[in-house]
Design a protein around this motif. Structure first.
Motif, short mmCIF file in Angstrom:
data_model
loop_
_atom_site.label_atom_id
_atom_site.label_comp_id
_atom_site.label_asym_id
_atom_site.label_seq_id
_atom_site.Cartn_x
_atom_site.Cartn_y
_atom_site.Cartn_z
N HIS A 247 0.84 -1.20 0.00
CA HIS A 247 0.00 0.00 0.00
C HIS A 247 0.88 1.26 0.00
O HIS A 247 1.92 1.29 0.67
CB HIS A 247 -0.90 0.00 1.24
N CYS A 285 -11.42 5.79 -1.04
CA CYS A 285 -10.24 5.39 -0.26
C CYS A 285 -9.88 6.51 0.71
O CYS A 285 -9.74 7.67 0.29
CB CYS A 285 -9.07 5.10 -1.20
N HIS A 288 -6.77 8.71 -0.35
CA HIS A 288 -6.61 9.25 -1.70
C HIS A 288 -6.28 10.74 -1.71
O HIS A 288 -5.69 11.24 -2.67
CB HIS A 288 -7.88 8.98 -2.53
N CYS A 291 -2.37 10.65 -1.53
CA CYS A 291 -1.65 9.61 -2.28
C CYS A 291 -1.16 10.16 -3.62
O CYS A 291 -1.91 10.79 -4.37
CB CYS A 291 -2.58 8.42 -2.50
N CYS A 298 -10.47 6.25 -6.97
CA CYS A 298 -10.11 6.29 -5.55
C CYS A 298 -11.00 7.24 -4.74
O CYS A 298 -11.22 7.04 -3.55
CB CYS A 298 -8.65 6.68 -5.38
N CYS A 319 -6.52 -1.27 -1.75
CA CYS A 319 -6.04 -0.24 -2.66
C CYS A 319 -6.50 -0.56 -4.07
O CYS A 319 -6.42 -1.72 -4.51
CB CYS A 319 -4.51 -0.15 -2.60
#
Length: 327
Positions: A247, A285, A288, A291, A298, A319
């Motif tokens: 991840h 997510c 996100h 990220c 996401c 993920c």
């Protein structure tokens, strides 16, 4: 059958405001966590401060009442057991608290502190309890000569050993260790960590070991779960996770570990931005917003856990880089 199984556990705290203290929102401290711990194994739980690690540990022991989900101990659901019925279960699961200074009563001697669980559960005669206290002090390398002393007479490491002896008094099968060495000096940390490793080996106790220190987690854990904003984003054996994190958040955490070799450099992965509020977490997510490998999906779909393991043990990653599922 695992010793402990947690299924989609959630713990929300109401956020109240206004004259009548009405609930305006929910703080999602733990937001759908699932895992298993087998007998005699240690699961390390790591993540940033405020990600829900300690709340998860307390919810498993029902020191915080879960909002939803299920907890199975030796195959038996304990989520709906009434408070009066939890007394018997306390003999099977205990807790080592983070702060060795505030977790011990300054008015109780060492013997009274360790004997308290035996008194509450009515175990043994007075003489049997005294012998059990002396035996536990020997196990944690303190000795019966300290039984009539008070907590203020000991160092932080010694106080934590007393806390561990208290947790062992009822011969539990499972212990939640909530950052048990974070308040201790480095030299003392190793002594407490070695003691916990000895207890797992000699007594077969399973541990949920909570820490923000990745080096400590690697030293004590068989399996590791990485939490972010109340959710598990990666779960694997310690060997697999530290050798090949998957991840993006886990990779960033691993890259931040100092390398104890002069001249050797490690590529730093800087996580930008602030952790979102658990009162208003982002859709999709939870990672996100920070990220660097974010995709369009996401921000829309919550990723499901995908098994990317190749060693025979599960290596679960939540993920969208490893799967297109979402919920």
């Amino acid at each position: 059958m695992p010793l402990l199984e947690v299924r989609d556990l959630k713990k929300y705290f109401p956020v109240r405001a206004g004259l009548f203290r009405r609930t305006k929102a929910q703080l999602r401290a733990v937001d759908g966590v699932s895992f298993r711990i087998e007998k005699g194994r240690t699961l390390g739980l790591v993540g940033e401060s405020g990600c829900g690690k300690s709340t998860l540990g307390r919810a498993i022991l029902r020191l915080h009442e879960p909002s939803s989900g299920d907890i199975l101990l030796n195959g038996r659901s304990i989520i709906d057991v009434p408070r009066s019925g939890m007394m018997g279960l306390r003999r099977q699961m205990q807790m080592i608290f983070q702060d060795p200074y505030s977790s011990l009563s300054p008015r109780r001697t060492v013997a009274q502190t360790i004997r308290e669980p035996l008194d509450v559960h009515g175990i043994g005669t007075r003489e049997e309890r005294r012998r059990q206290v002396d035996r536990l002090l020997d196990i944690v390398s303190m000795g019966p000569q300290v039984r009539d002393r008070y907590p203020h007479e000991f160092s932080g490491g010694q106080r934590q050993r007393i806390g561990i002896a208290r947790a062992l008094a009822l011969n539990p099968e499972f212990i939640v260790a909530d950052e048990p060495v974070s308040a201790l000096d480095v030299s003392v940390q190793s002594q407490v960590l070695n003691l916990i490793a000895d207890l797992k080996r000699d007594m077969g106790i399973a541990f949920l070991f909570i820490s923000h220190d990745l080096a400590v987690i690697q030293h004590v854990s068989d399996d590791v779960g990485v939490m972010y904003l109340g959710r598990l984003v990666e779960f694997a054996s310690a060997q697999d996770l530290y050798r090949d994190p998957q991840h993006p958040y886990t990779k960033a955490l691993m890259a931040a570990i100092p390398v104890p070799e002069p001249g050797r450099k490690r590529t730093r992965l800087v996580v930008k931005g602030e952790v979102p509020s658990p009162i208003d977490p982002p859709a999709g997510c939870p990672f996100h917003t920070r990220c660097e490998q974010v995709k369009a999906v996401c921000s829309v779909k919550r990723p499901l856990a995908v098994d990317v393991g190749a060693s025979g043990r599960p290596h679960l990653v939540s993920c969208h880089l490893y799967g297109d599922g979402g919920q």
